[in-house]
Design an enzyme around this catalytic site. Structure first.
Site, PDB file in Angstrom:
ATOM      1  N   TRP A 102      -4.704  -6.253 -19.029  1.00  0.00           N
ATOM      2  CA  TRP A 102      -4.972  -4.979 -18.247  1.00  0.00           C
ATOM      3  C   TRP A 102      -6.377  -4.714 -17.991  1.00  0.00           C
ATOM      4  O   TRP A 102      -6.677  -4.004 -16.806  1.00  0.00           O
ATOM      5  CB  TRP A 102      -3.903  -3.820 -18.807  1.00  0.00           C
ATOM      6  CG  TRP A 102      -2.668  -4.377 -18.607  1.00  0.00           C
ATOM      7  CD1 TRP A 102      -1.681  -4.603 -19.900  1.00  0.00           C
ATOM      8  CD2 TRP A 102      -2.046  -4.567 -17.280  1.00  0.00           C
ATOM      9  NE1 TRP A 102      -0.522  -5.252 -18.826  1.00  0.00           N
ATOM     10  CE2 TRP A 102      -0.651  -5.135 -17.767  1.00  0.00           C
ATOM     11  CE3 TRP A 102      -2.170  -4.374 -15.967  1.00  0.00           C
ATOM     12  CZ2 TRP A 102       0.429  -5.472 -16.667  1.00  0.00           C
ATOM     13  CZ3 TRP A 102      -1.442  -4.786 -14.935  1.00  0.00           C
ATOM     14  CH2 TRP A 102       0.008  -5.407 -15.290  1.00  0.00           C
ATOM     15  N   ASP A 172      -7.522   3.856 -20.245  1.00  0.00           N
ATOM     16  CA  ASP A 172      -6.167   3.371 -19.700  1.00  0.00           C
ATOM     17  C   ASP A 172      -5.305   3.586 -21.027  1.00  0.00           C
ATOM     18  O   ASP A 172      -5.288   2.533 -21.690  1.00  0.00           O
ATOM     19  CB  ASP A 172      -6.181   1.967 -19.194  1.00  0.00           C
ATOM     20  CG  ASP A 172      -4.783   1.556 -18.850  1.00  0.00           C
ATOM     21  OD1 ASP A 172      -3.714   2.433 -18.826  1.00  0.00           O
ATOM     22  OD2 ASP A 172      -4.861   0.549 -17.989  1.00  0.00           O
ATOM     23  N   LYS A 196       6.337   3.651 -19.549  1.00  0.00           N
ATOM     24  CA  LYS A 196       6.381   3.285 -20.631  1.00  0.00           C
ATOM     25  C   LYS A 196       6.873   4.435 -21.701  1.00  0.00           C
ATOM     26  O   LYS A 196       8.210   4.873 -21.931  1.00  0.00           O
ATOM     27  CB  LYS A 196       5.156   2.651 -21.418  1.00  0.00           C
ATOM     28  CG  LYS A 196       4.898   1.415 -20.628  1.00  0.00           C
ATOM     29  CD  LYS A 196       3.638   1.342 -19.781  1.00  0.00           C
ATOM     30  CE  LYS A 196       3.271   0.063 -19.301  1.00  0.00           C
ATOM     31  NZ  LYS A 196       3.954  -0.987 -19.058  1.00  0.00           N
TER      32      LYS A 196
HETATM   33  N1  PMP Z   1      -2.537  -0.759 -17.600  1.00  0.00           N
HETATM   34  C1  PMP Z   1      -1.686  -1.204 -18.556  1.00  0.00           C
HETATM   35  C2  PMP Z   1      -2.028  -1.238 -20.137  1.00  0.00           C
HETATM   36  C3  PMP Z   1      -0.323  -1.581 -18.293  1.00  0.00           C
HETATM   37  O1  PMP Z   1       0.427  -2.209 -19.215  1.00  0.00           O
HETATM   38  C4  PMP Z   1       0.098  -1.735 -16.794  1.00  0.00           C
HETATM   39  C5  PMP Z   1       1.347  -2.259 -16.442  1.00  0.00           C
HETATM   40  N2  PMP Z   1       2.248  -2.846 -17.412  1.00  0.00           N
HETATM   41  C6  PMP Z   1      -0.880  -1.349 -15.928  1.00  0.00           C
HETATM   42  C7  PMP Z   1      -1.894  -1.007 -16.320  1.00  0.00           C
HETATM   43  C8  PMP Z   1      -0.456  -1.454 -14.406  1.00  0.00           C
HETATM   44  O2  PMP Z   1       0.324  -0.514 -14.347  1.00  0.00           O
HETATM   45  P1  PMP Z   1       1.250  -0.151 -12.724  1.00  0.00           P
HETATM   46  O3  PMP Z   1       2.324  -1.303 -12.816  1.00  0.00           O
HETATM   47  O4  PMP Z   1       1.803   0.986 -13.067  1.00  0.00           O
HETATM   48  O5  PMP Z   1       0.073  -0.196 -11.754  1.00  0.00           O
END
Ligand code: PMP
Length: 361
Positions: A102, A172, A196
């Protein structure tokens, strides 16, 4: 009806109490004559939901007054893409510490518009560790430093996010927000997709120090402008009202359960139980993350004999344990054990793992 223990990484398990309340209010919200998603977001019912949600989130996370809270559609990825447009001047660089998938995504989102520098990365070692702070190559003129507090796929979590000096730290927290107490004043901004720990997919939360919203940023449409969003109370256009309402119920549930301190204690016990099951299996199961960087929220693990993977997943399902398949980037298994996962669920998984090993070891 039998709800399984759901280890999904996101969209993830919601507290049963939240689902039941949503069910009870589905046909008619209070005495609105309609459900909450069938009425105007500018009417008194929804405005009350929106404001109460923010107030409760402020209480839950101890958000200081000099921080604004913005609710947005588009998920965490969209927040990632909008960070430089809002907080970096044209031509200004930003520093990214990459500790998993991520963090890489965050970098990819901003590469077209900004000089995004990799200040540190653990990719060479397969994202099993966090590069020590002494090795981060930070620049004093960066617009911000970006880190991923918890890497949902690789199962790597900062135990303490180091200081980075005067440059604002943006983190994040998609997969670990509200999992333990956090001193938000250490950050310029934190953000999280809700799916989550905060509720359903379809809404994200950005908590940002108000002075950062005064930055000029880069040319952008008003809809991508966080200052404009804040002025409009996150309702510059029609907000994802159902998701916002569900987020509100989830936040309220966490407060009723005792708040983040209580969840921190539960999460520590849950993670300890699961890692002990893995480490105590004599190599039948293994987790490859450095001990001090292991995530309390997402626990990836591998079977020593990968030909047993399908049997493991099928039998787990029969035992009422679902969504344990690892992300395609990593393979293997992954158990996501967010706030809504009770300790009994983790115990059931640990018991199943032991039993499966006895039958297949
Ligand atoms: N950052 C993290 C740490 C994630 O776990 C995720 C999705 N699993 C995201 C960003 C992306 O999130 P989204 O699908 O809401 O765009």
């Amino acid at each position: 009806m039998s709800r399984a223990y759901n280890f999904s990484p996101g969209p993830a398990a919601l507290p049963e109490a939240v689902l039941r309340q949503a069910q009870a209010e589905m046909l008619e919200y209070r005495d609105a004559g309609a459900s909450i998603v069938e009425i105007s977001h500018r009417g008194p019912e929804f405005l009350e939901v929106a404001r109460r949600t923010e107030a409760d989130l402020r209480t839950l996370l101890s958000i200081p007054d000099d921080y604004a809270v913005i609710f947005t559609a588009g998920g965490a990825t969209t927040v990632q893409a909008l960070l430089p447009l809002n907080f970096a001047a044209p031509g200004q660089a930003a520093d990214y510490v990459v500790t998993g998938h991520w963090g890489k995504t965050a970098l990819k989102q901003v590469a077209p518009v900004i000089d995004a520098r990799i200040a540190a990365s653990s990719e060479g070692g397969g994202f099993r560790d966090i590069p020590s702070r002494a090795k981060w190559m930070l620049s004093a003129d960066a617009a911000y430093v970006h880190v991923t507090a918890n890497e949902t796929i690789h199962g790597v979590e900062f135990r303490d996010i180091p200081s980075v000096g005067d440059v604002p730290l943006i983190a994040d927290f998609s997969s670990s927000i509200a999992s333990e107490p956090l001193d938000i004043s250490r950050f310029g901004a934190i953000y999280a997709g809700a799916q989550k720990n905060l509720g359903p997919v379809g809404i994200a939360v950005l908590i940002v120090r108000r002075d950062l919203l005064q930055r000029a940023g880069q040319p952008r449409a008003p809809i991508f402008d966080y200052r404009a969003q804040l002025e409009a109370e996150s309702m510059l256009n029609t907000p994802p009202s159902w998701n916002w309402y569900m987020l509100g119920l989830t936040v309220k549930w966490m407060l009723d359960e005792g708040g983040v301190a209580e969840f921190a204690a539960q999460n520590a016990r849950k993670a300890a139980l699961l890692y002990a099951a893995i480490d105590g299996s004599g190599g039948f199961y293994r987790n490859e993350v450095a001990t001090d960087a292991r995530s309390r929220m997402n626990v990836p693990f591998f079977l020593h004999d990968e030909s047993l993977n399908d049997a493991f997943l099928a039998q787990a399902r029969e035992a009422g344990l679902i969504s344990l398949k690892g992300h395609r980037v990593l393979g293997g298994m992954r158990a996501s054990i967010y706030n809504a996962m009770p300790e009994a669920g983790v115990q059931a998984l640990a018991d199943f793992m032991k039993d499966f090993q006895q039958r297949n070891g």
